[in-house]
Design a protein around this motif. Sequence first.
Motif, PDB file in Angstrom:
ATOM      1  N   GLU A 116     -23.965   4.493 -13.533  1.00  0.00           N
ATOM      2  CA  GLU A 116     -23.301   5.785 -13.730  1.00  0.00           C
ATOM      3  C   GLU A 116     -22.800   5.967 -15.162  1.00  0.00           C
ATOM      4  O   GLU A 116     -22.221   7.004 -15.488  1.00  0.00           O
ATOM      5  N   PHE A 117     -23.023   4.954 -16.017  1.00  0.00           N
ATOM      6  CA  PHE A 117     -22.631   5.122 -17.420  1.00  0.00           C
ATOM      7  C   PHE A 117     -23.419   6.298 -18.010  1.00  0.00           C
ATOM      8  O   PHE A 117     -24.636   6.391 -17.863  1.00  0.00           O
ATOM      9  N   GLY A 118     -22.727   7.191 -18.651  1.00  0.00           N
ATOM     10  CA  GLY A 118     -23.366   8.404 -19.177  1.00  0.00           C
ATOM     11  C   GLY A 118     -23.349   9.555 -18.194  1.00  0.00           C
ATOM     12  O   GLY A 118     -23.740  10.674 -18.537  1.00  0.00           O
ATOM     13  N   GLN A 119     -22.898   9.294 -16.950  1.00  0.00           N
ATOM     14  CA  GLN A 119     -22.812  10.362 -15.943  1.00  0.00           C
ATOM     15  C   GLN A 119     -21.732  11.348 -16.349  1.00  0.00           C
ATOM     16  O   GLN A 119     -20.606  10.956 -16.675  1.00  0.00           O
ATOM     17  N   LEU A 120     -22.059  12.629 -16.340  1.00  0.00           N
ATOM     18  CA  LEU A 120     -21.089  13.671 -16.668  1.00  0.00           C
ATOM     19  C   LEU A 120     -20.888  14.565 -15.455  1.00  0.00           C
ATOM     20  O   LEU A 120     -21.758  14.660 -14.585  1.00  0.00           O
ATOM     21  N   HIS A 121     -19.762  15.215 -15.397  1.00  0.00           N
ATOM     22  CA  HIS A 121     -19.431  16.035 -14.220  1.00  0.00           C
ATOM     23  C   HIS A 121     -19.335  17.500 -14.627  1.00  0.00           C
ATOM     24  O   HIS A 121     -18.332  18.170 -14.421  1.00  0.00           O
ATOM     25  N   ILE A 122     -20.450  17.962 -15.182  1.00  0.00           N
ATOM     26  CA  ILE A 122     -20.521  19.359 -15.627  1.00  0.00           C
ATOM     27  C   ILE A 122     -20.931  20.260 -14.466  1.00  0.00           C
ATOM     28  O   ILE A 122     -20.420  21.359 -14.296  1.00  0.00           O
TER      29      ILE A 122
END
Length: 566
Positions: free
Chosen positions: A103-109
Amino acid sequence: MDLKQLVADAIDQSLDLDLLKDEIYDVLEVPRHEGHGDVAFPCFVLAKQLRKSPNAIAEELAENISGEGIGSVEVAGPYINFFLDQELVTEDILKEIYSQGDEFGQLHIGKGENVTIDMSSPNIAKPMSMGHLRSTVIGNAIANIEAKVGFNPIRINHLGDWGTQFGKLIVAYKRWGSEEAVKADPIASLLEYYVKFHEEADKDDSLNDEGRHWFKKLEDGDPEAVKLWKWFKDESLKEFNRIYDKLGVKFDYYTGEAFYNDRLQGIVDELDEKGLLEKNQGATIVNLDEFDLNPALILKSDGASLYITRDLATAEYRKETFDFAESIYAVGNEQSYHFKQLKAVLQRAGHDWQEQMHHIPFGLITAGGKKLSTRKGNVILLEDVLNDAVELAKEQIESKNPDLPNKDEVAHQVGVGAVIFHDLKNDRLNTFDFVLEEVVQFEGETGPYVQYANARAHSILRKAGFDGSKATDNQEFKLTDDVAFSVVKELNQFPSIVEKAYMTYEPSVIAKYVIGLAQSFNRYYAHTRILNEDSELQSRLSLVYAVTKVLEEGLALLGVEAPQEM
């Protein structure tokens, strides 16, 4: 970790001025040369407020700056160069990668909202050529990126299964076709008939009229026309799916143009009820003068529909069905004007959601500098290219590592990955010439180069018996050398790279990033005895493991596999 934010905080704490931290952050720079520090602050921004020269401000400010994560500062004219605390920053960044894992780099846009992605869309009864590669792999990469930033991507293959070309193909088949030949080799035979039709139509234009006539019969449900059309479609889909399996691309829906036929009249009625339709030389149009565009042709003079009619129905269906937050069309640059007209008609019809529709254009793939054309028979089959790439990869594996287990599987991952990566490392608007021998290379800025760097990292971890997935609270992340810190800073950029790729719909941002990370890791490998038994061994292995996680995630976003042995 936001390294610029560390510096912005330190500067803010040292200043007693009416200058917002965001303003400081916005002017911070990353020096091109690492000898000039990790982050630089140009003091020009303070000159007017302090009424001093930037050089003098830099000298005074540098004496008072301190803060968590700041190692040292140096003044270079009007700039303050910040050198970060390598041990502290390295530990924080590696801990973040380990704690987040995949999930590294996962964004919650996206908040789980739907994004429809119109991609690939080959024409029925024609082979998939290299010309179809770009839409397929660009669309797939964008879908992966959309998922990474929190959206729910819906991949739609809007098959070209309707239009005048099917009338032409029916004419060609009835004149020159053979049922036995089509059954034996469907796509090659249908392509031969299609090319022959255009050759003959150049001599006798009445053939084009006959083709239009048969398409009108198909629209009207003529049994013979419908039977031939369905047969052509079924045979084509078998071919397409075999190639998609090679590429590792899957679709949620195969809803082509014909799927929307029963919605066309509703579109015409809606535009008519809203007073948008006009007659022009027998055809039905929507005037787009207010957008400085040519009229949108909705129906021909014979009542036949056009691309834009079906695309209007498609857009409305997708909004009703999926309530998309974004509707993305990965379609060639030559269709840009069409999408401007499409959105303009929807806007005139009162659909504000047309602002959520985005055409993502791209340039051409050429061969020998020439455009590929199915119509003229100048076509390079995509499946042939993929097969040749796999064979080239296998030859190189045989020469470099003949004892490698599962060579065929790895050759497929490397060969197909090389073709996908080469497409995606190019800025999508650029046109580029495809030379297979340059694509399947283990050196240079290629997919195999990145895959090989990842495989090398895994080899190191295997030799050390290191399994980063079982990291404990006592995992060591303390590294102090400059070359290692360069790799750490490169790893740290990944979340911002993902965000940039999303904001620009540009997969090449990620492709170029993983090339840079692979190069940075290879420099580290050449400079450092990674397996040396000393106090930093576990920390070095932690860094190598972090490299594999980010390289593999970056490649996965592009749709490229990452073998652990090569």
